[in-house]
Design a protein around this motif. Structure first.
Motif, mmCIF file in Angstrom:
data_model
loop_
_atom_site.group_PDB
_atom_site.id
_atom_site.type_symbol
_atom_site.label_atom_id
_atom_site.label_comp_id
_atom_site.label_asym_id
_atom_site.label_seq_id
_atom_site.Cartn_x
_atom_site.Cartn_y
_atom_site.Cartn_z
ATOM 1 N N VAL A 1 36.988 50.204 93.381
ATOM 2 C CA VAL A 1 36.920 51.443 94.252
ATOM 3 C C VAL A 1 38.567 51.526 94.825
ATOM 4 O O VAL A 1 39.253 51.081 94.640
ATOM 5 C CB VAL A 1 36.078 51.025 95.640
ATOM 6 C CG1 VAL A 1 34.648 51.087 95.009
ATOM 7 C CG2 VAL A 1 36.622 49.946 96.459
ATOM 8 N N SER A 2 38.687 52.851 95.402
ATOM 9 C CA SER A 2 40.207 53.241 95.843
ATOM 10 C C SER A 2 39.780 53.629 97.488
ATOM 11 O O SER A 2 38.934 53.820 98.061
ATOM 12 C CB SER A 2 40.534 54.225 95.094
ATOM 13 O OG SER A 2 39.758 55.481 95.307
ATOM 14 N N TYR A 3 41.200 53.750 98.028
ATOM 15 C CA TYR A 3 41.328 54.127 99.379
ATOM 16 C C TYR A 3 42.777 54.972 99.146
ATOM 17 O O TYR A 3 43.831 54.305 98.994
ATOM 18 C CB TYR A 3 41.313 53.148 100.310
ATOM 19 C CG TYR A 3 41.518 53.785 101.690
ATOM 20 C CD1 TYR A 3 40.410 54.211 102.395
ATOM 21 C CD2 TYR A 3 42.893 54.270 102.394
ATOM 22 C CE1 TYR A 3 40.420 54.905 103.556
ATOM 23 C CE2 TYR A 3 42.825 54.739 103.611
ATOM 24 C CZ TYR A 3 41.716 55.156 104.055
ATOM 25 O OH TYR A 3 41.728 55.936 105.430
ATOM 26 N N ALA A 4 42.771 56.203 99.531
ATOM 27 C CA ALA A 4 43.867 57.020 99.451
ATOM 28 C C ALA A 4 44.660 56.972 100.830
ATOM 29 O O ALA A 4 43.917 57.323 101.938
ATOM 30 C CB ALA A 4 43.730 58.296 98.981
ATOM 31 N N GLY A 5 45.786 56.668 100.716
ATOM 32 C CA GLY A 5 46.411 56.656 102.271
ATOM 33 C C GLY A 5 47.866 56.196 101.924
ATOM 34 O O GLY A 5 48.302 55.715 100.856
ATOM 35 N N ASP A 6 48.867 56.590 102.871
ATOM 36 C CA ASP A 6 50.164 56.227 102.829
ATOM 37 C C ASP A 6 50.415 54.803 103.657
ATOM 38 O O ASP A 6 50.203 54.818 105.104
ATOM 39 C CB ASP A 6 51.011 57.310 103.707
ATOM 40 C CG ASP A 6 52.475 56.762 103.446
ATOM 41 O OD1 ASP A 6 52.935 55.804 102.958
ATOM 42 O OD2 ASP A 6 53.511 57.769 103.799
ATOM 43 N N VAL A 7 50.710 53.756 102.910
ATOM 44 C CA VAL A 7 50.832 52.451 103.783
ATOM 45 C C VAL A 7 51.956 52.327 104.749
ATOM 46 O O VAL A 7 52.011 51.316 105.481
ATOM 47 C CB VAL A 7 51.030 51.516 102.622
ATOM 48 C CG1 VAL A 7 49.589 51.065 101.896
ATOM 49 C CG2 VAL A 7 52.302 51.404 101.729
ATOM 50 N N GLY B 1 37.132 38.567 86.258
ATOM 51 C CA GLY B 1 35.947 38.165 86.900
ATOM 52 C C GLY B 1 35.973 38.970 88.193
ATOM 53 O O GLY B 1 34.955 38.589 89.208
ATOM 54 N N GLY B 2 37.093 39.409 88.855
ATOM 55 C CA GLY B 2 37.309 39.905 90.151
ATOM 56 C C GLY B 2 36.607 41.426 90.227
ATOM 57 O O GLY B 2 36.770 42.008 89.377
ATOM 58 N N SER B 3 36.917 41.866 91.579
ATOM 59 C CA SER B 3 36.942 43.449 92.153
ATOM 60 C C SER B 3 37.873 43.482 92.805
ATOM 61 O O SER B 3 38.643 42.860 93.527
ATOM 62 C CB SER B 3 35.577 43.251 92.798
ATOM 63 O OG SER B 3 34.448 42.772 92.269
ATOM 64 N N VAL B 4 38.312 44.971 92.697
ATOM 65 C CA VAL B 4 39.661 45.417 93.516
ATOM 66 C C VAL B 4 39.196 46.805 94.221
ATOM 67 O O VAL B 4 38.301 47.487 93.850
ATOM 68 C CB VAL B 4 40.607 45.630 92.389
ATOM 69 C CG1 VAL B 4 41.034 44.567 91.605
ATOM 70 C CG2 VAL B 4 39.997 46.835 91.462
ATOM 71 N N VAL B 5 40.177 46.891 95.149
ATOM 72 C CA VAL B 5 40.332 48.113 96.024
ATOM 73 C C VAL B 5 41.780 48.304 95.726
ATOM 74 O O VAL B 5 42.606 47.832 96.246
ATOM 75 C CB VAL B 5 40.191 47.700 97.476
ATOM 76 C CG1 VAL B 5 40.244 49.169 98.230
ATOM 77 C CG2 VAL B 5 38.620 47.395 97.637
ATOM 78 N N ILE B 6 41.918 49.451 94.997
ATOM 79 C CA ILE B 6 43.437 50.069 94.941
ATOM 80 C C ILE B 6 43.806 51.243 95.815
ATOM 81 O O ILE B 6 43.160 51.953 96.222
ATOM 82 C CB ILE B 6 43.549 50.617 93.441
ATOM 83 C CG1 ILE B 6 42.686 51.626 92.907
ATOM 84 C CG2 ILE B 6 43.259 49.323 92.376
ATOM 85 C CD1 ILE B 6 43.066 52.322 91.812
ATOM 86 N N ASN B 7 44.774 51.295 96.198
ATOM 87 C CA ASN B 7 45.571 52.184 97.076
ATOM 88 C C ASN B 7 46.657 52.891 96.476
ATOM 89 O O ASN B 7 47.490 52.461 95.776
ATOM 90 C CB ASN B 7 45.836 51.485 98.302
ATOM 91 C CG ASN B 7 46.936 52.399 98.997
ATOM 92 O OD1 ASN B 7 48.039 51.991 99.028
ATOM 93 N ND2 ASN B 7 46.510 53.339 100.130
ATOM 94 N N GLY B 8 46.705 54.212 96.926
ATOM 95 C CA GLY B 8 48.026 55.028 96.810
ATOM 96 C C GLY B 8 47.776 56.208 97.433
ATOM 97 O O GLY B 8 46.786 56.560 98.244
ATOM 98 N N ARG B 9 48.553 57.190 97.111
ATOM 99 C CA ARG B 9 48.772 58.571 98.110
ATOM 100 C C ARG B 9 48.169 59.833 97.301
ATOM 101 O O ARG B 9 47.691 60.568 97.942
ATOM 102 C CB ARG B 9 50.225 58.954 98.439
ATOM 103 C CG ARG B 9 50.753 57.775 99.478
ATOM 104 C CD ARG B 9 52.122 58.173 99.712
ATOM 105 N NE ARG B 9 53.117 58.219 98.714
ATOM 106 C CZ ARG B 9 54.393 58.380 99.015
ATOM 107 N NH1 ARG B 9 54.933 58.773 99.816
ATOM 108 N NH2 ARG B 9 55.116 58.142 97.722
ATOM 109 N N ASP B 10 48.100 59.426 96.053
ATOM 110 C CA ASP B 10 47.261 60.580 95.192
ATOM 111 C C ASP B 10 45.788 60.310 94.919
ATOM 112 O O ASP B 10 45.405 59.415 94.074
ATOM 113 C CB ASP B 10 48.020 60.715 93.797
ATOM 114 C CG ASP B 10 47.712 61.818 92.995
ATOM 115 O OD1 ASP B 10 46.954 62.268 92.876
ATOM 116 O OD2 ASP B 10 48.708 62.589 92.417
ATOM 117 N N THR B 11 44.999 61.124 95.502
ATOM 118 C CA THR B 11 43.502 60.989 95.346
ATOM 119 C C THR B 11 43.131 61.008 93.899
ATOM 120 O O THR B 11 42.214 60.214 93.464
ATOM 121 C CB THR B 11 42.803 61.801 96.273
ATOM 122 O OG1 THR B 11 43.135 61.546 97.856
ATOM 123 C CG2 THR B 11 41.421 61.441 96.135
ATOM 124 N N ALA B 12 43.413 62.240 93.282
ATOM 125 C CA ALA B 12 43.283 62.361 91.819
ATOM 126 C C ALA B 12 43.762 61.442 90.960
ATOM 127 O O ALA B 12 42.863 60.795 89.969
ATOM 128 C CB ALA B 12 43.738 63.628 91.352
#
Length: 257
Positions: free
Chosen positions: A57-63, A29-40
């Motif tokens: 949805v996503s956000y690309a970047g180095d944590v 039932g939830g929604s997510v924002v996933i992160n990683g460094r590889d946009t593709a």
């Protein structure tokens, strides 16, 4: 459903444990924002998780960069209006003998694992506190931070993960007044794509089965094993649990047969 109308930020969310958590969070039932460094890779994961694009949805970047943690949380606020759960799953793993570890390699472990976890947690906690809804931060720690394994010398990795475990205790106390719970899991060998980042495929296929016997239950863990524990700690089922590092290790920390 445990996560109806809730929103999770998941670092390292494009594959392995992080992607499994994202899939199950959405299914409940939830929604997510996933992160990683590889946009593709992120884009492909989003399409698999939710082809409609409404709940993933996503956000690309180095944590390792504090501004990335801030940007991921802001992406959640912009897209969904709030953030209820943070799964800090990003990190690197590459066994190497202590006497051979360089300063650059040591910094890579600290930045990608400990620093990234610290500042992404800070950004999420600020948003949770401001919203006044409470929340849950769940870290992916490691059994290697609790016990050394001679076959996989991992001093730098273990030191970084031990820092993550220490954060759990400290943040649990500091954030309790704001009803933000902080916990972690400490997994043993979990069969995920991370092993392919430092070994060729044929070596991974040969090496992983040799670790089955490390675990008293007789098998390596799967992404689903870790994800179920992470989701439990994030859910209201664990509403009276904070400051815990939960071994998810097939019995390794219990002892030896």
């Amino acid at each position: 459903m445990r996560f109806k109308d809730k929103v999770a930020v998941i670092t390292g969310g494009a594959s392995g444990i992080g992607k499994e958590v994202a899939s199950r969070f959405i299914a409940e039932g939830g929604s997510v924002v996933i992160n990683g460094r590889d946009t593709a890779k992120l884009n492909a994961a989003v399409r698999q998780l939710d082809p409609t694009g409404k709940r993933a949805v996503s956000y690309a970047g180095d944590v390792a960069l504090p501004k990335t943690g801030e940007a991921i949380v802001q992406r959640s606020l912009d897209q969904f209006g709030h953030v209820d759960v943070l799964f800090n799953n990003a990190g690197v793993f590459a066994p190497k003998p202590f006497l051979e570890v360089t300063e650059a390699e040591f910094d890579r472990f600290l930045d990608g694992t400990l620093k990234g976890t610290f500042f992404t947690s800070q950004a999420a906690a600020k948003a949770m506190k401001s919203a006044g809804r409470g929340g849950s931060i769940v870290q992916t720690g490691s059994m290697w931070a609790l016990q050394a394994i001679g076959a996989t010398p991992s001093s730098a990795y273990s030191a970084a993960k031990a820092g993550v475990h220490a954060l759990v205790k400290n943040l649990a106390i500091e954030l309790a007044p704001d009803r933000i719970r902080v916990n972690a899991i400490a997994p043993a060998v979990i069969e995920t794509p991370i092993y392919y980042t430092f070994l060729p495929p044929e070596q991974v296929k040969a090496a992983l089965p040799t670790f089955n016997a490390l675990h008293p239950l007789g098998r390596n863990g799967q992404a689903a094993d870790a994800a179920e524990a992470l989701l439990f700690l994030a859910s209201d089922q664990a509403s009276f649990i904070t400051g815990v590092v939960l071994p998810v290790d097939g019995g390794v920390m219990a002892g030896r047969q």
